[in-house]
Each structure stands twice: as C-alpha cells, then as structure tokens.
Design a protein around this motif. Structure first.
Motif, PDB file in Angstrom:
ATOM      1  N   LEU A   1      -1.380   6.004  -6.616  1.00 42.23           N
ATOM      2  CA  LEU A   1      -2.568   5.165  -6.633  1.00 42.23           C
ATOM      3  C   LEU A   1      -3.263   5.244  -5.282  1.00 42.23           C
ATOM      4  N   GLN A   2      -4.507   4.839  -5.245  1.00 35.17           N
ATOM      5  CA  GLN A   2      -5.283   4.838  -4.010  1.00 35.17           C
ATOM      6  C   GLN A   2      -5.500   3.389  -3.578  1.00 35.17           C
ATOM      7  N   ASP A  14      -5.001   8.184 -12.262  1.00 36.23           N
ATOM      8  CA  ASP A  14      -6.197   8.713 -11.608  1.00 36.23           C
ATOM      9  C   ASP A  14      -6.427   7.822 -10.390  1.00 36.23           C
ATOM     10  N   PRO A  15      -6.152   8.314  -9.186  1.00 36.11           N
ATOM     11  CA  PRO A  15      -6.249   7.465  -7.999  1.00 36.11           C
ATOM     12  C   PRO A  15      -7.614   6.796  -7.836  1.00 36.11           C
ATOM     13  N   ALA A  16      -8.668   7.467  -8.284  1.00 36.27           N
ATOM     14  CA  ALA A  16     -10.014   6.903  -8.137  1.00 36.27           C
ATOM     15  C   ALA A  16     -10.225   5.674  -9.022  1.00 36.27           C
ATOM     16  N   ALA A  74      -3.841   1.634 -12.191  1.00 43.51           N
ATOM     17  CA  ALA A  74      -4.900   2.602 -12.464  1.00 43.51           C
ATOM     18  C   ALA A  74      -5.456   2.330 -13.854  1.00 43.51           C
ATOM     19  N   ASN A  81       0.823  -1.209   0.000  1.00 44.68           N
ATOM     20  CA  ASN A  81       0.000   0.000   0.000  1.00 44.68           C
ATOM     21  C   ASN A  81       0.856   1.257   0.000  1.00 44.68           C
ATOM     22  N   TYR A 109      -1.589  -3.471  -7.831  1.00 44.89           N
ATOM     23  CA  TYR A 109      -2.488  -2.336  -8.036  1.00 44.89           C
ATOM     24  C   TYR A 109      -2.143  -1.720  -9.378  1.00 44.89           C
ATOM     25  N   THR A 146      -8.058   3.170  -9.307  1.00 47.64           N
ATOM     26  CA  THR A 146      -7.167   2.108  -8.851  1.00 47.64           C
ATOM     27  C   THR A 146      -7.911   0.778  -8.759  1.00 47.64           C
ATOM     28  N   ALA A 200       0.692   4.171  -2.896  1.00 48.85           N
ATOM     29  CA  ALA A 200       0.564   5.604  -2.605  1.00 48.85           C
ATOM     30  C   ALA A 200       1.720   6.394  -3.212  1.00 48.85           C
ATOM     31  N   THR A 208      -6.873   0.105  -2.266  1.00 44.35           N
ATOM     32  CA  THR A 208      -8.273  -0.253  -2.062  1.00 44.35           C
ATOM     33  C   THR A 208      -8.444  -1.432  -1.119  1.00 44.35           C
TER      34      THR A 208
END
Length: 109
Positions: free
Chosen positions: A10-11, A55-57, A44, A2, A42, A59, A6, A13
């Motif tokens: 990336l976000q 775009d982190p959203a 994107a 994680n 992970y 991920t 970051a 999840t």
C-alpha cells in the motif's frame, strides 16, 4: 503503521505526525474516564491481477476511535501453546495484518 502499509504493497497517505494529531483531536471528544481504542487503517480500493495485489494508488485511510473499557486486573496463568506464528514466507509477519491474501499479492508481484 506506515511501515506495515508499505510491507503490504500500500502507499501510505498520512504521516505519523498527522495520524497522531488526528488521534489527539479525536480523543478530545471522549470524557477521559474510559480507555479508548485507537485504530488507524489503510486499505486499497483496487487491485491488480485478479484483484489480489493492492493498487498502491488506491490506498485509503481511516481512523476509528471508540471506548474500550479495560478489564480489572485479576492475575493470569502462563502456558506454552502448541500454535506458532507463521513464517515470513507464509504470511506478512512484518506487518500488522490479520490476513493471508497480501502474501498472494506479494508472490504475484
């Protein structure tokens, strides 16, 4: 994992505990006699300017487990290589990543 996500914009999840739980569940499908490679990932699906920064959203997560037999230990040699790890300014060395594009994304952001 994680922290690497970051660092690459990336976000994450999944929690580390959830990833470990999925890995334990997946390992039950193997017989336990051959080493298993556990590869959480992970990525994107979408990017920002020119598609480079993530775009982190968007991920997404995947966990891959596969048999990966270990080689028999036969000894080894040690040497010094003329190649060096890139610096933080040239590659995201603070993340487990085999790529250079994320550094372009970090510069754009």
């Amino acid at each position: 994992m994680n922290a690497s996500a970051a660092a690459l914009g990336l976000q994450p999840t999944m929690s580390a505990e959830d990833i470990a739980g999925l890995a334990r569940d997946g390992l039950k499908k193997f017989d336990g006699r051959i080493a298993v490679y556990i590869r959480p990932m992970y990525w994107a699906e979408h990017g920002g300017y020119m598609g480079v920064p993530a775009d982190p959203a968007s991920t997404r997560f995947c966990l891959s487990l596969y048999e990966s037999p270990m080689q028999e230990p036969t000894g080894f040699s040690v040497t010094v290589s003329p190649f060096r790890r890139p610096s933080f300014e040239t590659m995201p060395t603070n993340a487990k990543a085999g790529c250079l594009y994320p550094n372009n994304g970090r510069a754009i952001l």
